[in-house]
Design a protein around this motif. Structure first.
Motif, mmCIF file in Angstrom:
data_model
loop_
_atom_site.group_PDB
_atom_site.id
_atom_site.type_symbol
_atom_site.label_atom_id
_atom_site.label_comp_id
_atom_site.label_asym_id
_atom_site.label_seq_id
_atom_site.Cartn_x
_atom_site.Cartn_y
_atom_site.Cartn_z
ATOM 1 N N GLY A 99 27.060 47.069 49.118
ATOM 2 C CA GLY A 99 27.165 45.714 49.930
ATOM 3 C C GLY A 99 27.658 45.884 51.226
ATOM 4 N N GLN A 100 28.306 44.707 51.679
ATOM 5 C CA GLN A 100 28.969 44.693 52.610
ATOM 6 C C GLN A 100 30.414 44.350 52.562
ATOM 7 N N ARG A 101 31.396 44.892 53.438
ATOM 8 C CA ARG A 101 32.636 44.215 53.391
ATOM 9 C C ARG A 101 33.181 43.613 54.905
ATOM 10 N N ASP A 102 33.918 42.840 54.553
ATOM 11 C CA ASP A 102 34.657 42.023 56.056
ATOM 12 C C ASP A 102 35.035 43.189 56.632
ATOM 13 N N GLU A 135 39.588 44.155 48.113
ATOM 14 C CA GLU A 135 38.334 43.929 49.198
ATOM 15 C C GLU A 135 37.254 43.547 48.601
ATOM 16 N N ARG A 136 36.466 42.648 48.510
ATOM 17 C CA ARG A 136 35.312 42.272 47.962
ATOM 18 C C ARG A 136 33.950 43.033 48.549
ATOM 19 N N VAL A 137 33.037 43.749 47.961
ATOM 20 C CA VAL A 137 32.045 44.356 48.222
ATOM 21 C C VAL A 137 30.868 43.447 47.947
ATOM 22 N N MET A 138 30.252 42.986 48.964
ATOM 23 C CA MET A 138 29.358 41.450 48.705
ATOM 24 C C MET A 138 27.944 41.775 49.182
ATOM 25 N N HIS A 186 38.330 35.768 44.538
ATOM 26 C CA HIS A 186 39.598 35.035 45.097
ATOM 27 C C HIS A 186 39.510 33.450 45.228
ATOM 28 N N PRO A 187 40.224 32.763 44.545
ATOM 29 C CA PRO A 187 39.868 31.136 44.952
ATOM 30 C C PRO A 187 39.545 30.556 46.185
ATOM 31 N N THR A 188 40.562 31.431 47.174
ATOM 32 C CA THR A 188 40.204 30.748 48.617
ATOM 33 C C THR A 188 39.781 31.564 49.557
ATOM 34 N N ASP A 189 39.662 33.010 49.396
ATOM 35 C CA ASP A 189 39.287 33.863 50.323
ATOM 36 C C ASP A 189 38.009 34.546 49.851
ATOM 37 N N ARG A 190 36.778 34.539 50.600
ATOM 38 C CA ARG A 190 35.629 35.093 50.168
ATOM 39 C C ARG A 190 35.373 36.429 50.507
ATOM 40 N N ASN A 191 36.356 37.073 50.940
ATOM 41 C CA ASN A 191 36.454 38.443 51.160
ATOM 42 C C ASN A 191 37.031 39.237 50.233
ATOM 43 N N LYS A 192 37.733 38.254 49.280
ATOM 44 C CA LYS A 192 38.644 39.370 48.418
ATOM 45 C C LYS A 192 38.346 38.949 47.064
ATOM 46 N N LEU A 193 38.662 39.921 45.938
ATOM 47 C CA LEU A 193 38.689 39.898 44.467
ATOM 48 C C LEU A 193 40.134 40.030 44.007
ATOM 49 N N GLY A 209 36.910 42.293 59.730
ATOM 50 C CA GLY A 209 37.794 41.453 60.398
ATOM 51 C C GLY A 209 37.198 40.304 61.266
ATOM 52 N N SER A 210 35.844 40.749 61.633
ATOM 53 C CA SER A 210 35.151 39.934 62.631
ATOM 54 C C SER A 210 33.963 39.599 61.879
ATOM 55 N N GLY A 211 33.755 39.644 60.576
ATOM 56 C CA GLY A 211 32.592 39.153 59.892
ATOM 57 C C GLY A 211 31.935 40.413 59.121
ATOM 58 N N PRO A 212 30.764 40.329 58.316
ATOM 59 C CA PRO A 212 30.421 41.051 57.523
ATOM 60 C C PRO A 212 30.089 42.471 58.164
ATOM 61 N N GLY A 213 30.530 43.422 57.611
ATOM 62 C CA GLY A 213 30.120 44.834 58.230
ATOM 63 C C GLY A 213 28.641 45.299 57.969
ATOM 64 N N PRO A 214 28.234 46.520 57.933
ATOM 65 C CA PRO A 214 26.879 46.881 57.700
ATOM 66 C C PRO A 214 27.007 47.133 56.242
ATOM 67 N N GLU A 215 25.751 47.288 55.595
ATOM 68 C CA GLU A 215 25.703 47.727 53.953
ATOM 69 C C GLU A 215 26.258 49.272 54.066
#
Ligand code: ADP
Ligand code: MG
Length: 222
Positions: free
Chosen positions: A159-162, A104-107, A24-31, A164-170
């Protein structure tokens, strides 16, 4: 033409059989997943030609099943603590590359796409912890009776996914291949038949990864 999003070609980060995957060009949590066009189709300029080229009927049916299955599962589990084994989908956006699905991006912690089960098996880097994460995800597919007929090793991403308050666990996330992907439905919606189907898919995944599937405990091991 106006588009909701412009995707620079340099944002292309992965490509499957059906879809091209862009950051996603502006949202690092998304594809953004864009359906590839079917270039083998004869080029017709009318509405049907354009629709056929972009959505040949079997493809369309499979894709629709995936989104329908996502909706079914999420509407059945609106509770905030629901831990979805599959990646979340946030709807569609028009892009300069075609219709995109906001996903949602798994990263990794630096925002890169997480590695697939297939890549890890190939490199021999799948850890015991990650094997447990895979088993946890598969257990949730069974528990929530989710249709997942295409358990390709490339469709599980670590990977981790956001949250809502930051990256979750792997975790291990099924990013594709849910819903009944067969052109002709091979099993009805029953829980019992879905479990049989999931079991078959797990057996196939074991063959494709060199892991061992135990149908009794519903766990993979080495
Ligand atoms: N939500 C996601 N998070 C991280 N990587 C993903 C995600 N979805 C897809 N990918 C990567 O992109 C590849 C292709 O995406 P996929 O949805 O499986 O497309 P296709 O339908 O063409 O198989 C996957 O194998 C995976 O490597
Ligand atoms: Mg795939």
């Amino acid at each position: 033409m106006t588009y909701a999003l412009i995707l620079p070609a340099s944002n292309l980060v992965a490509s499957g059989v059906q879809r091209a995957v862009y950051l996603h060009p502006t949202d690092r949590n998304k594809l953004i997943k864009v359906l590839k066009s079917n270039s083998d189709m004869p080029r017709r300029r009318n509405f049907n030609g354009v629709m056929d080229r972009w959505f040949p009927s079997t493809r369309l049916r499979q894709i629709r099943k995936e989104y329908t299955e996502y909706l079914r599962v999420m509407l059945k589990h609106p509770e905030p603590e629901f831990h979805a084994p599959m990646s979340h989908m946030f709807g569609f956006v028009s892009t300069n590359m075609g219709l995109g699905c906001l996903t949602e991006r798994v990263m990794t912690p630096d925002g890169q796409l997480g590695e697939t089960l297939g890549a890890k098996v190939k490199k021999g880097t799948l850890t015991d912890e990650q094997l447990s994460l895979l088993n946890d995800t598969v257990a949730r597919l069974f528990t929530h009776n989710i249709r997942a007929s295409d358990m390709n090793p490339k469709n599980f991403v670590f990977g981790q996914r956001d949250n809502g308050s930051g990256p979750g666990p792997e975790e291990c996330v099924l990013v594709d291949g849910f819903g009944d992907i067969h052109a002709i439905p091979v099993r009805s919606i029953g829980k019992w038949s879905n479990r049989l189907g999931l079991n078959d898919s797990c057996k196939r995944l074991a063959q494709n990864t060199g892991l061992i599937w135990d149908a009794a405990t519903r766990e993979f091991s080495r």
